[in-house]
Design a protein around this motif. Structure first.
Motif, PDB file in Angstrom:
ATOM      1  N   GLU A  66     -12.327  -2.007  -1.613  1.00 35.89           N
ATOM      2  CA  GLU A  66     -12.535  -0.975  -0.808  1.00 35.89           C
ATOM      3  C   GLU A  66     -13.622  -0.111  -0.994  1.00 35.89           C
ATOM      4  O   GLU A  66     -14.196   0.022  -2.406  1.00 35.89           O
ATOM      5  CB  GLU A  66     -11.384   0.046  -0.970  1.00 35.89           C
ATOM      6  CG  GLU A  66     -10.275  -0.009  -0.012  1.00 35.89           C
ATOM      7  CD  GLU A  66      -9.347   1.129  -0.302  1.00 35.89           C
ATOM      8  OE1 GLU A  66      -9.486   2.092  -0.282  1.00 35.89           O
ATOM      9  OE2 GLU A  66      -8.171   0.628  -0.249  1.00 35.89           O
ATOM     10  N   HIS A 121     -16.180  11.646  -0.806  1.00 38.13           N
ATOM     11  CA  HIS A 121     -14.929  12.242  -0.425  1.00 38.13           C
ATOM     12  C   HIS A 121     -14.935  13.711   0.020  1.00 38.13           C
ATOM     13  O   HIS A 121     -13.964  14.424  -0.212  1.00 38.13           O
ATOM     14  CB  HIS A 121     -13.621  11.714  -1.597  1.00 38.13           C
ATOM     15  CG  HIS A 121     -12.946  10.485  -1.245  1.00 38.13           C
ATOM     16  ND1 HIS A 121     -13.697   9.407  -1.640  1.00 38.13           N
ATOM     17  CD2 HIS A 121     -11.982  10.077  -0.704  1.00 38.13           C
ATOM     18  CE1 HIS A 121     -12.915   8.588  -1.220  1.00 38.13           C
ATOM     19  NE2 HIS A 121     -11.674   8.902  -0.777  1.00 38.13           N
ATOM     20  N   HIS A 147       0.783  -1.266   0.036  1.00 36.73           N
ATOM     21  CA  HIS A 147      -0.067  -0.106   0.006  1.00 36.73           C
ATOM     22  C   HIS A 147       1.067   1.348   0.014  1.00 36.73           C
ATOM     23  O   HIS A 147       2.029   1.386   0.466  1.00 36.73           O
ATOM     24  CB  HIS A 147      -0.860  -0.045   1.228  1.00 36.73           C
ATOM     25  CG  HIS A 147      -2.312   0.722   1.351  1.00 36.73           C
ATOM     26  ND1 HIS A 147      -3.205   0.085   0.859  1.00 36.73           N
ATOM     27  CD2 HIS A 147      -2.467   1.942   1.318  1.00 36.73           C
ATOM     28  CE1 HIS A 147      -4.290   0.971   0.810  1.00 36.73           C
ATOM     29  NE2 HIS A 147      -3.766   2.318   1.131  1.00 36.73           N
ATOM     30  N   HIS A 148       0.271   2.507  -0.844  1.00 33.58           N
ATOM     31  CA  HIS A 148       1.143   3.826  -0.581  1.00 33.58           C
ATOM     32  C   HIS A 148       2.700   3.571  -1.083  1.00 33.58           C
ATOM     33  O   HIS A 148       3.457   4.090  -0.375  1.00 33.58           O
ATOM     34  CB  HIS A 148       1.047   4.224   0.574  1.00 33.58           C
ATOM     35  CG  HIS A 148      -0.091   4.781   0.990  1.00 33.58           C
ATOM     36  ND1 HIS A 148      -0.846   5.563   0.191  1.00 33.58           N
ATOM     37  CD2 HIS A 148      -1.142   4.883   2.326  1.00 33.58           C
ATOM     38  CE1 HIS A 148      -2.011   6.128   0.765  1.00 33.58           C
ATOM     39  NE2 HIS A 148      -2.212   5.707   2.034  1.00 33.58           N
ATOM     40  N   TRP A 180     -13.602   0.311   3.985  1.00 28.32           N
ATOM     41  CA  TRP A 180     -12.767   1.252   4.376  1.00 28.32           C
ATOM     42  C   TRP A 180     -13.628   2.153   5.530  1.00 28.32           C
ATOM     43  O   TRP A 180     -14.333   3.035   4.797  1.00 28.32           O
ATOM     44  CB  TRP A 180     -12.244   1.960   3.332  1.00 28.32           C
ATOM     45  CG  TRP A 180     -11.067   2.853   3.882  1.00 28.32           C
ATOM     46  CD1 TRP A 180     -11.125   4.271   4.281  1.00 28.32           C
ATOM     47  CD2 TRP A 180      -9.592   2.730   3.669  1.00 28.32           C
ATOM     48  NE1 TRP A 180      -9.947   4.764   4.592  1.00 28.32           N
ATOM     49  CE2 TRP A 180      -9.096   3.920   4.451  1.00 28.32           C
ATOM     50  CE3 TRP A 180      -8.784   1.667   3.228  1.00 28.32           C
ATOM     51  CZ2 TRP A 180      -7.556   4.132   4.453  1.00 28.32           C
ATOM     52  CZ3 TRP A 180      -7.395   1.885   3.484  1.00 28.32           C
ATOM     53  CH2 TRP A 180      -6.679   2.863   4.019  1.00 28.32           C
ATOM     54  N   TRP A 189      -7.173  14.961   1.441  1.00 30.49           N
ATOM     55  CA  TRP A 189      -6.091  14.504   0.619  1.00 30.49           C
ATOM     56  C   TRP A 189      -6.681  14.150  -0.676  1.00 30.49           C
ATOM     57  O   TRP A 189      -6.049  13.658  -1.712  1.00 30.49           O
ATOM     58  CB  TRP A 189      -5.842  13.268   1.372  1.00 30.49           C
ATOM     59  CG  TRP A 189      -6.776  12.134   1.186  1.00 30.49           C
ATOM     60  CD1 TRP A 189      -7.022  11.120   0.110  1.00 30.49           C
ATOM     61  CD2 TRP A 189      -7.641  11.808   2.194  1.00 30.49           C
ATOM     62  NE1 TRP A 189      -7.950  10.158   0.563  1.00 30.49           N
ATOM     63  CE2 TRP A 189      -8.705  10.741   1.948  1.00 30.49           C
ATOM     64  CE3 TRP A 189      -7.947  12.276   3.427  1.00 30.49           C
ATOM     65  CZ2 TRP A 189      -9.657  10.276   2.832  1.00 30.49           C
ATOM     66  CZ3 TRP A 189      -9.031  11.967   4.014  1.00 30.49           C
ATOM     67  CH2 TRP A 189      -9.725  10.622   4.008  1.00 30.49           C
TER      68      TRP A 189
END
Ligand code: GLC
Length: 324
Positions: free
Chosen positions: A264, A216, A107-108, A297, A221
């Motif tokens: 997710e 969102h 991840h990331h 999530w 972010w």
């Protein structure tokens, strides 16, 4: 068909069926922790006692995002830091001990997104080490090669990267469930970007945050286009879009003849609460009705299902079909 032949054919089919992957139906993501630059940096440190509670709430699987790329030495070996790996092991083992299936991913790995050719060997070395390290772990541990390919990790470069990582993993884990997601953050429109893979234990995943302006809204972010948004759900057309998207995923699942997995989904806590519940419920029901397992999530931190002060959000559990 004689009885013996029938038994043999049935046994061969059972061996070929990706049974483990099918068992992933109700999954919770324990993120914002091992996927941070270092665990605890964003306020979440995993308490291994959580996994019994997650199991008791009705989940069958947890997905544990891990930022392995921030915990290696230099190339060409990119050795994973042993203390970090021990910590991840402790978390994964606790989840398995709670009788949950576990998805561990990369991840990331943002440097890979920006410079896939430059970072390709690092990804392969990470999977080479993880494959060897987890080779003897139970089948209930599943691998996910790269979370949400995006930016430069797209198209042909992404396909080659995923195929190479899969090949490395298969040297040590010939039948473990491996999850692949397409480019563009593995959205529901990403299926066609994936490489064709002739492997019965590969599962195709997608992430679903549509409409993004709802899920969102005001997420720091997520970019300027959602910074000031206040939006409810459903607005006109939203339910029809969700239905159409359910048909897309179901169509891919049917064409592949293998499970497709909603890896997710969720809605950020700045959105209106009742609408978030409605959304979580509708997305979960839409894909579940197509026999598509899902993963929410997130356990705690952002999009929280649980907090240390109040425990589980019972209404979210209800929206997930896990509580009356
Ligand atoms: C993706 C990102 C994660 C983010 C989540 C919801 O998993 O990697 O950082 O919090 O989506 O936006």
């Amino acid at each position: 068909m004689t009885r013996t032949l029938f038994v043999l054919v049935a046994a061969a089919l059972a061996l070929a069926a990706p049974a483990a992957a099918r068992d992933v139906m109700r999954c919770e993501i324990v993120g914002n922790a091992l996927d941070e630059p270092s665990e605890g940096e964003w306020g979440v440190t995993i308490d291994t006692a959580w996994f019994d509670d997650i199991k008791a709430a009705g989940f069958d699987t947890v997905r544990v995002p891990v930022r392995w790329s921030a915990h290696t030495g230099e190339g060409p070996d990119y050795l994973i830091d042993a203390a970090f790996r021990d910590r991840v092991d402790e978390v994964l083992q606790a989840a398995l001990d709670a009788d949950l299936q576990v998805i561990v991913n990369v991840h990331h790995f943002e440097e890979l997104m920006d410079d896939p050719r430059g970072q390709y060997l690092k990804l392969l070395n990470i999977w080479n080490q993880l494959g060897a390290h987890y080779a003897d772990w139970p089948d209930a541990l599943h691998f996910e090669l790269v979370n949400e390919p995006h930016t430069a990790l797209s198209g042909a470069v992404m396909r080659q990267t995923l195929l190479s990582a899969l090949e490395i993993v298969r040297r040590t884990n010939p039948t473990r469930t491996v999850i692949l997601g397409g480019d563009g953050y593995s959205s529901i429109r990403s299926f066609s970007s994936l490489p064709p893979v002739d492997d019965p234990n590969v599962v195709v995943t997608f992430h679903y945050y549509d409409p993004f302006r709802f899920t969102h809204q005001r997420a720091g972010w997520a970019g300027p286009e959602v910074a000031d948004v206040t939006r409810g759900w459903p607005e006109p057309g939203d339910r029809a879009q969700l239905e159409a998207d359910g048909d897309i995923a179901a169509g891919v699942q049917e064409t592949l003849g293998r499970p497709v997995f909603l890896g997710e989904f969720g809605a950020y806590e700045q959105g209106p609460y009742e609408d978030r519940l409605r959304y979580i419920n509708a997305v979960r029901e839409t894909f579940e009705a197509k026999d598509i397992g899902w993963c929410l999530w997130n356990f705690t931190g952002t999009f929280p299902l649980w907090s240390s002060e109040t425990g589980f959000d019972a209404r979210q559990l209800k929206a997930l079909g896990l509580q009356e």
